[in-house]
Enzyme design. Structure first.
Site, PDB file in Angstrom:
ATOM      1  N   CYS A  63     -29.100  13.897 -15.540  1.00  0.00           N
ATOM      2  CA  CYS A  63     -27.728  13.433 -15.302  1.00  0.00           C
ATOM      3  C   CYS A  63     -27.612  11.940 -15.568  1.00  0.00           C
ATOM      4  CB  CYS A  63     -27.332  13.751 -13.863  1.00  0.00           C
ATOM      5  SG  CYS A  63     -25.750  13.065 -13.388  1.00  0.00           S
ATOM      6  N   CYS A 104     -25.493   9.958 -13.045  1.00  0.00           N
ATOM      7  CA  CYS A 104     -26.159   9.758 -11.749  1.00  0.00           C
ATOM      8  C   CYS A 104     -27.235   8.672 -11.857  1.00  0.00           C
ATOM      9  CB  CYS A 104     -26.852  11.035 -11.259  1.00  0.00           C
ATOM     10  SG  CYS A 104     -25.912  12.530 -11.499  1.00  0.00           S
ATOM     11  N   ASP A 105     -28.019   8.686 -12.928  1.00  0.00           N
ATOM     12  CA  ASP A 105     -29.237   7.867 -12.979  1.00  0.00           C
ATOM     13  C   ASP A 105     -29.212   6.765 -14.040  1.00  0.00           C
ATOM     14  OD1 ASP A 105     -30.269   9.537 -11.014  1.00  0.00           O
ATOM     15  OD2 ASP A 105     -31.094  10.942 -12.486  1.00  0.00           O
TER      16      ASP A 105
END
Ligand code: NAP
Length: 305
Positions: free
Chosen positions: A130, A133-134
């Site tokens: 993701c 997200c990261d």
């Protein structure tokens, strides 16, 4: 007892809840992660009619709020078993056993893994599924995205804005993403596209520091120093708990057609979890509406007789 139990709070499940509640039926939705499903990872949605540039997270929260406002109950528990043998359907979850007159399975699909050496070892230490997200952990660094579909191109576009350099690694020389997305990425200066290429190994000490890539056209192996690998190579269904009761296709998706019926009275499927040609928000939403409408018709007929 609820009228409808919905398994999954992605676009299909929450749309089913919206339609179910508006048909005057009580809907309880079970979700094991977070509302929104796969789209929660999308940096920007551009192909849902009437909506342009909204983030997957904002969209997911709006959809979640809409279902709740209409009275749907959403519980964050994992569904671990089912009993569809009687007229009243049973769903077993990590928080207990629940009953309903109808069930809509909208459990989506999980991210596929490459299966190469080092992938599992470095998950959370440079291997991610993701980018939204990261991605921020790798600001200013060199990263790679693997895949040639919508997700890979979305993630490459997103990462190109925060990372120094992005390699897009795809196993073929043809992409399945939308042409606009492909054209935009191909024009981006800090993106290098490596086609006919597969990652053989992800290497490092405590975190990812380089990958070994095989060129499928000539068999050569090269190593690229980088800090992260974002894997965006599609989805796999997670329908194991249903396999003895409902028909699955050879890939593990529910073998149900556009009317979302499963062959078991009172059990319907919606969204990415069923066999289909186009897995998009718009088709997931469509399935949710179709399944809820079918469930409502079934409940009216069956339980008012
Ligand atoms: P996808 O469309 O299934 O594409 C998967 C990509 O990964 C393909 O390029 C495929 O290559 C490659 N691939 C598959 N297995 C591989 C492996 N083992 N090793 C290396 N590469 C592999 O998957 P996705 O892009 O993750 O999208 C998933 C679904 O969500 C799709 O239905 C997509 O349309 C949808 N989606 C929609 C939106 C949106 O509506 N905004 C955004 C993102 C995703 P080949 O082409 O060679 O098979």
């Amino acid at each position: 007892m609820n009228d409808i139990i919905i398994i999954g709070a992605g676009t299909a499940g929450l749309t089913a809840a919206i339609y179910g509640q508006r048909a005057g039926l009580s809907c309880k939705v079970f979700e094991k992660y977070a509302p929104g499903g796969q789209i929660v990872n999308s940096p920007s949605i551009e192909n849902y009619p009437g909506m342009y540039g909204v983030s997957g997270y904002d969209y997911s929260m709006a959809l979640f709020g809409q279902a709740q406002k209409l009275g749907a109950e959403i519980e964050f528990s994992e569904v671990t078993g089912i009993d569809f043998s009687g007229d009243i359907k049973k769903v077993i979850t990590s928080s207990g056993e629940f009953e309903a007159k109808a069930v809509i399975i909208a459990n989506g699909a999980a991210r596929r893994k490459i299966g190469c050496k080092g992938e599992e070892e470095f998950e959370g230490r440079g291997v991610s599924y993701c980018a939204t997200c990261d991605g921020a952990f790798f600001r200013g660094k060199t990263v790679a995205v693997v895949g040639g579909g919508e997700s890979a191109f979305e993630e490459t576009e997103y990462l190109s804005k925060i990372c120094d350099k992005v390699y897009l690694i795809h196993r073929r020389d043809v992409f399945s993403a939308a042409k606009t997305a492909v054209d935009s990425v191909l024009k981006t200066k800090n993106v290098t596209v490596l086609t006919n290429s597969v990652i053989e190994e992800i290497k490092g000490e405590n975190a990812v520091s380089f990958v070994a890539i095989k060129n499928r056209a000539n068999g050569s192996i090269s190593e690229i120093p980088l800090s992260a690998v974002f894997v965006a190579i599609g989805l796999i269904p997670e329908n194991g708990i249903f396999k003895d009761v409902l028909k699955l296709d050879e890939a593990g998706y529910f073998d149900a057609d556009e009317n979302c019926e499963t062959g078991i009275e009172g059990v319907f499927v919606a969204g990415d979890t069923r066999k289909k040609h186009l897995r998009q928000l718009v088709t997931a939403a469509s399935d949710g509406a179709v399944a809820a409408n079918a469930a409502a018709g079934y409940i009216r007929k069956k339980f008012s007789e």
